[in-house]
Each structure stands twice: as C-alpha cells, then as structure tokens.
Scaffold this active site. Sequence first.
Site, PDB file in Angstrom:
ATOM      1  N   TRP A   1      10.509 -24.594  -1.383  1.00 63.33           N
ATOM      2  CA  TRP A   1      10.670 -25.693  -2.349  1.00 63.33           C
ATOM      3  C   TRP A   1       9.521 -25.729  -3.353  1.00 63.33           C
ATOM      4  O   TRP A   1       9.485 -26.602  -4.222  1.00 63.33           O
ATOM      5  CB  TRP A   1      10.757 -27.021  -1.606  1.00 63.33           C
ATOM      6  N   LYS A   2       8.558 -24.807  -3.173  1.00 60.95           N
ATOM      7  CA  LYS A   2       7.355 -24.779  -4.022  1.00 60.95           C
ATOM      8  C   LYS A   2       6.844 -26.223  -4.182  1.00 60.95           C
ATOM      9  O   LYS A   2       6.781 -26.966  -3.203  1.00 60.95           O
ATOM     10  CB  LYS A   2       7.671 -24.128  -5.367  1.00 60.95           C
TER      11      LYS A   2
ATOM     12  N   HIS B   1       2.607 -14.791  -2.449  1.00 64.04           N
ATOM     13  CA  HIS B   1       3.540 -15.045  -3.548  1.00 64.04           C
ATOM     14  C   HIS B   1       2.861 -14.768  -4.894  1.00 64.04           C
ATOM     15  O   HIS B   1       1.658 -14.994  -5.059  1.00 64.04           O
ATOM     16  CB  HIS B   1       4.045 -16.494  -3.512  1.00 64.04           C
TER      17      HIS B   1
ATOM     18  N   GLU C   1      10.121  -9.496  -4.354  1.00 58.20           N
ATOM     19  CA  GLU C   1      10.295 -10.421  -5.475  1.00 58.20           C
ATOM     20  C   GLU C   1       9.712  -9.776  -6.721  1.00 58.20           C
ATOM     21  O   GLU C   1       8.488  -9.887  -6.961  1.00 58.20           O
ATOM     22  CB  GLU C   1       9.565 -11.737  -5.197  1.00 58.20           C
TER      23      GLU C   1
ATOM     24  N   GLY D   1      11.801 -17.110 -11.716  1.00 53.60           N
ATOM     25  CA  GLY D   1      11.881 -18.205 -12.691  1.00 53.60           C
ATOM     26  C   GLY D   1      12.728 -17.891 -13.912  1.00 53.60           C
ATOM     27  O   GLY D   1      12.554 -18.502 -14.963  1.00 53.60           O
TER      28      GLY D   1
ATOM     29  N   SER E   1      15.094 -15.738  -8.738  1.00 49.59           N
ATOM     30  CA  SER E   1      16.248 -16.303  -9.447  1.00 49.59           C
ATOM     31  C   SER E   1      17.574 -16.060  -8.715  1.00 49.59           C
ATOM     32  O   SER E   1      18.601 -15.784  -9.343  1.00 49.59           O
ATOM     33  CB  SER E   1      16.294 -15.765 -10.886  1.00 49.59           C
TER      34      SER E   1
HETATM   35  C1  PEP Z   1      10.313 -17.388  -5.870  1.00 50.12           C
HETATM   36  O1  PEP Z   1       9.468 -17.433  -6.760  1.00 50.12           O
HETATM   37  O2  PEP Z   1      10.028 -17.043  -4.718  1.00 50.12           O
HETATM   38  C2  PEP Z   1      11.656 -17.766  -6.193  1.00 50.12           C
HETATM   39  C3  PEP Z   1      12.578 -17.344  -5.391  1.00 50.12           C
HETATM   40  O3  PEP Z   1      11.814 -18.555  -7.296  1.00 50.12           O
HETATM   41  P1  PEP Z   1      13.071 -18.683  -8.255  1.00 50.12           P
HETATM   42  O4  PEP Z   1      14.311 -18.396  -7.453  1.00 50.12           O
HETATM   43  O5  PEP Z   1      13.012 -20.055  -8.752  1.00 50.12           O
HETATM   44  O6  PEP Z   1      12.891 -17.616  -9.290  1.00 50.12           O
END
Ligand code: PEP
Length: 256
Positions: free
Chosen positions: A10-11, A96, A168, A174, A214
Amino acid sequence: MRKKIVGSSWKMHINSFDEASTLAQGIAERLGSEEEVDLFILPAFPLITMTKAMFYGTNIKFGAQNIAVAEKGAHTGEVPVKLVKELECAYVELNHAERRSMYNETDEMTAIKVGLCEQYGLTPIVCIGETSEDIERDRSRMTLRTQILWALENASPAFREQIILAYEPVWAIGQAESASKEYIAKTHKMIRELVKADFNEDLSNKIRIIYGGSVSPETALQLSDVEDVDGLFVGRFGLQAENFEKIVNNFKGESR
Ligand code: PEP
C-alpha cells in the site's frame, strides 16, 4: 511446483486508519478463503496491527515494507526486525526502487536485511529491476545479476529457496501500463537462468519470481499463463478491494 503468489504494497497511498480498515475488510471478505494462490498485503508500519486483526482467521498474510539495517541500537526513526516478527508479519519487502532512489538504500544494506530476515524467520520479497538508463547502456543483465547476487548470497542455501524475487523494471513503476507480456516473459526467463548459473538449477526451479510495476487486471490476465511468472506485486491498482480481487482471479486464469 511453485505456488502462485499475489501481493500488494500500500506504500503510503493508504495513510489513514479509516481507509486501511475499509480496504482490509473488503479484501478479507472477497479473498479470505483463497487457497490456490498465496496472498499478502504490506501496509505502512502503524497499520500493521489493524490489518492483522482484519485478516485474522483468513488465508491472507501481511508484512512490512522495510526493516532497519541493524538488529537494535541507536537508529532513530527505524523499525527493528524483531518488532516486525513480534507483530507476526510473514513478509518483508526489501530493496524497492523508491527506497534506493529516495533513501539511498544500497545492495549491501539489502544483503544485511536478508540476513536479518533469515535470523527472524521472515520471508523477504526482494525487488530487483533495471532503469531506463540501464536499457540505453545495454547493461540490464548486469544490473539484474548484481542485484540477484546481493539478494541471495547472504542467505543460507535452504533459506534462498524461500526468498521471493520481485522483478520491477524501474521504468514501469507508477505508469499507466505495465511492461509488455513479451518483455516480462523474456526477463523472468533470464532471471531464472541467472539464478541457475550463479547458484544452481534446483534453486532456479524453486525460487518464486513475481512481476511488479503498474500491474492491472489486464496485466494479470496476460501473465496468467507465463511459465516463469509466479506471481504479481501490485501497487496503485490494488487499492480497491474489487480490483485486487479481479487481479487475483485473472491471474488464476479464471476469466479465460
Ligand atoms: C511498485 O512500485 O512496487 C508497484 C507495484 O507500484 P505500481 O503498481 O503503482 O506501479
């Protein structure tokens, strides 16, 4: 056989108890009895106790978005691994891209934190991923290899099998859309090959490699049949219970 796993950080998107309880309750109601796929949620530290209460009696695990680089001592503002364990977290996210770029976290710090996770029986979810500059300079493979080595080397051979590698690509975080299916499939295969070359085939067959960046319900559907994609790490598109459920069900292949 690697069990599929879907989780969400959920950051700091969820920054109130009200929001957190509504979301956790919705997820528990929709996915609490899920058995086919492992599920985890990583809320901000102060929300962990409440999330734990909401997920009590369900199959949904929870964890922390980080831990301190030291076990105890004068580390103002940091959260010790021991407390994370005592809160009964199952997972800890490490490395991260936001921690690296905004808080200067390094590969060495990640390796130490992996060691602390092993010592306290927590499963690390170690993020790895190339930047767009790595792609321009044709060094994505080297970047990923270096990050994998740091993620795994400080763990015992038995513990390495439990570590989750979250691929990632930094440029895909994002954004409006995730990386393409082809790109993800190719890179996950490469990551598994790197694990095999630097460690061994058994580990490369057992380690779970999940994709993040994303991830949407559409991404989940596309990746549901990709051999080397064992799971999804969801950000913004998992902040509504209905959407998160859709992502999980799509990844199981239920809407095919
Ligand atoms: C993330 O940064 O780990 C992530 C999954 O973010 P988002 O899906 O919002 O890009």
